[in-house]
Design a protein around this motif. Structure first.
Motif, PDB file in Angstrom:
ATOM      1  N   ALA A  14       0.835  -1.207   0.000  1.00 14.39           N
ATOM      2  CA  ALA A  14       0.000   0.000   0.000  1.00 14.39           C
ATOM      3  C   ALA A  14       0.874   1.262   0.000  1.00 14.39           C
ATOM      4  O   ALA A  14       0.606   2.218  -0.745  1.00 14.39           O
ATOM      5  CB  ALA A  14      -0.924  -0.005   1.213  1.00 14.39           C
ATOM      6  N   LYS A  17       2.545   1.744  -3.392  1.00 13.75           N
ATOM      7  CA  LYS A  17       1.595   2.238  -4.400  1.00 13.75           C
ATOM      8  C   LYS A  17       1.319   3.734  -4.186  1.00 13.75           C
ATOM      9  O   LYS A  17       1.338   4.521  -5.130  1.00 13.75           O
ATOM     10  CB  LYS A  17       0.291   1.441  -4.343  1.00 13.75           C
ATOM     11  CG  LYS A  17      -0.687   1.884  -5.412  1.00 13.75           C
ATOM     12  CD  LYS A  17      -1.799   0.903  -5.656  1.00 13.75           C
ATOM     13  CE  LYS A  17      -2.686   1.378  -6.805  1.00 13.75           C
ATOM     14  NZ  LYS A  17      -3.815   0.492  -7.049  1.00 13.75           N
ATOM     15  N   GLU A  57      -6.290   0.380  -0.596  1.00 11.89           N
ATOM     16  CA  GLU A  57      -5.409  -0.799  -0.687  1.00 11.89           C
ATOM     17  C   GLU A  57      -5.519  -1.683   0.556  1.00 11.89           C
ATOM     18  O   GLU A  57      -5.577  -2.906   0.456  1.00 11.89           O
ATOM     19  CB  GLU A  57      -3.947  -0.354  -0.888  1.00 11.89           C
ATOM     20  CG  GLU A  57      -3.660   0.229  -2.257  1.00 11.89           C
ATOM     21  CD  GLU A  57      -3.971  -0.739  -3.391  1.00 11.89           C
ATOM     22  OE1 GLU A  57      -3.477  -1.875  -3.355  1.00 11.89           O
ATOM     23  OE2 GLU A  57      -4.726  -0.360  -4.307  1.00 11.89           O
ATOM     24  N   LYS A  60      -8.813  -3.682   0.724  1.00 14.23           N
ATOM     25  CA  LYS A  60      -9.014  -4.776  -0.234  1.00 14.23           C
ATOM     26  C   LYS A  60      -8.883  -6.138   0.435  1.00 14.23           C
ATOM     27  O   LYS A  60      -9.704  -7.025   0.236  1.00 14.23           O
ATOM     28  CB  LYS A  60      -7.992  -4.670  -1.378  1.00 14.23           C
ATOM     29  CG  LYS A  60      -8.434  -3.757  -2.508  1.00 14.23           C
ATOM     30  CD  LYS A  60      -7.379  -3.741  -3.605  1.00 14.23           C
ATOM     31  CE  LYS A  60      -7.666  -2.634  -4.612  1.00 14.23           C
ATOM     32  NZ  LYS A  60      -6.505  -2.421  -5.502  1.00 14.23           N
TER      33      LYS A  60
END
Length: 246
Positions: A14, A17, A57, A60
Motif C-alpha cells: 500500500a 503504491k 489498498e 481490499k
C-alpha cells in the motif's frame, strides 16, 4: 529475505503504491512555488489522495478493519479491535517547501497494541518496518539503536519547543516519524516531543522498541495529546533526567 506477516506485506504494498503519486506531486511542487494559487492547496490534495489510496489498498484484503487517520479521523468498521493508523504524509511542511524529508506512515493496532509499523521515506527509498517481537528493519537490514552512553556525544531530535528547551545536541527535522525511525537505526540517540498525535508516532515507537530502544507508555495519553520519550537503552536515564521540566 526475512519472513513478514501478510498484514505487514499489505502495508508495504500500500505504501509503495501511494508513494508513486507522492513522488510525482513532489516533482510538480517547483512549478507551483511561483503560481498564484500556491502550493498549500496542492499539498492538501496530495495528502487526501494518498490517504484514499492507502485506505483503498488496505481495505481490499482486510474489509472489516477500522481506520484512524490524520485527514478523515476515525472510520469504524465491523472489526473495531483491529485498527489501521495512518498518516498519509508526515512532514507536510517540508513537502510544501520542496524539502525531501517526509514519510508515509502506517501502523496496525490489534487488541489495543501496536503490532506492525511502517515508515516509508519515498524520496530516499528507505522503508523502515517492524513487527512485535520480530525486530525492526530498514530495507531488509536489521536495525539496532545506538549504544553511545556519553550524552555529549549523542544527537537528539524534537520539535521547535523541545529544541528551545533542551541543552542537549539537538536537531529539528520537521518529521516525527523519520526522527523515530532514525532513533531505531542509530542515527539519532533519542527523540522527545509533547502533545503529538498517535498517527505521527505509532509506527515509529514500535520501530524503536523492536530495535532494542525504550519508549514510554503512550497508552496513558489521549490519541492527539501524546508526550513521547524514545531513546536507546544506553542513554534513556540521562535523557529523561535532562527532560524533567519539559
Amino acid at each position: 529475505m526475512i519472513s513478514i506477516s501478510s498484514n505487514l506485506n499489505l502495508m508495504i504494498k500500500a505504501a509503495e503504491k501511494a508513494s508513486k503519486s507522492v513522488i510525482r506531486d513532489f516533482g510538480e511542487l517547483e512549478k507551483l512555488q511561483v503560481s498564484k494559487k500556491g502550493p498549500r492547496d496542492f499539498v492538501t490534495k496530495t495528502d487526501k489522495h494518498v490517504e484514499n489510496i492507502l485506505i483503498e489498498e488496505l481495505s481490499k484484503a482486510k474489509k472489516n478493519f477500522s481506520f484512524l487517520s490524520e485527514e478523515v479521523g476515525k472510520i469504524e468498521n465491523k472489526d473495531k479491535e483491529n485498527i489501521w493508523i495512518i498518516d498519509p504524509i508526515d512532514g507536510t511542511t517540508n513537502f510544501l517547501h520542496g524539502i525531501p524529508h517526509f514519510a508515509i506512515c502506517i501502523a496496525l493496532k490489534s487488541q489495543k497494541e501496536i503490532i506492525s509499523g511502517l515508515v516509508f521515506d519515498p524520496i530516499k527509498d528507505e522503508m523502515f518496518y517492524a513487527e512485535k517481537n520480530k525486530g525492526a528493519y530498514l530495507n531488509n537490514q536489521r536495525l539496532r539503536v545506538s549504544n553511545k552512553n556519553l550524552i555529549d556525544e549523542c544527537l537528539f531530535s524534537s520539535n521547535h519547543e523541545g529544541v528551545k528547551f533542551s541543552n542537549l545536541n539537538m536537531r529539528y527535522s520537521g518529521c516525527a516519524a523519520l526522527d523515530l525511525a532514525y532513533v531505531a537505526s542509530g542515527r539519532f540517540d533519542g527523540y522527545f516531543h509533547n502533545k503529538i498525535n498517535i498517527w505521527d508516532v505509532a509506527a515509529g515507537a514500535l520501530l524503536v522498541k523492536e530495535a532494542g530502544g525504550i519508549v514510554n507508555d503512550l497508552d496513558k495519553f489521549n490519541t492527539n495529546n501524546i508526550d513521547i520519550r524514545a531513546s536507546s537503552g544506553a542513554i534513556n536515564d540521562k535523557m529523561l533526567e535532562n527532560l524533567k521540566n519539559f
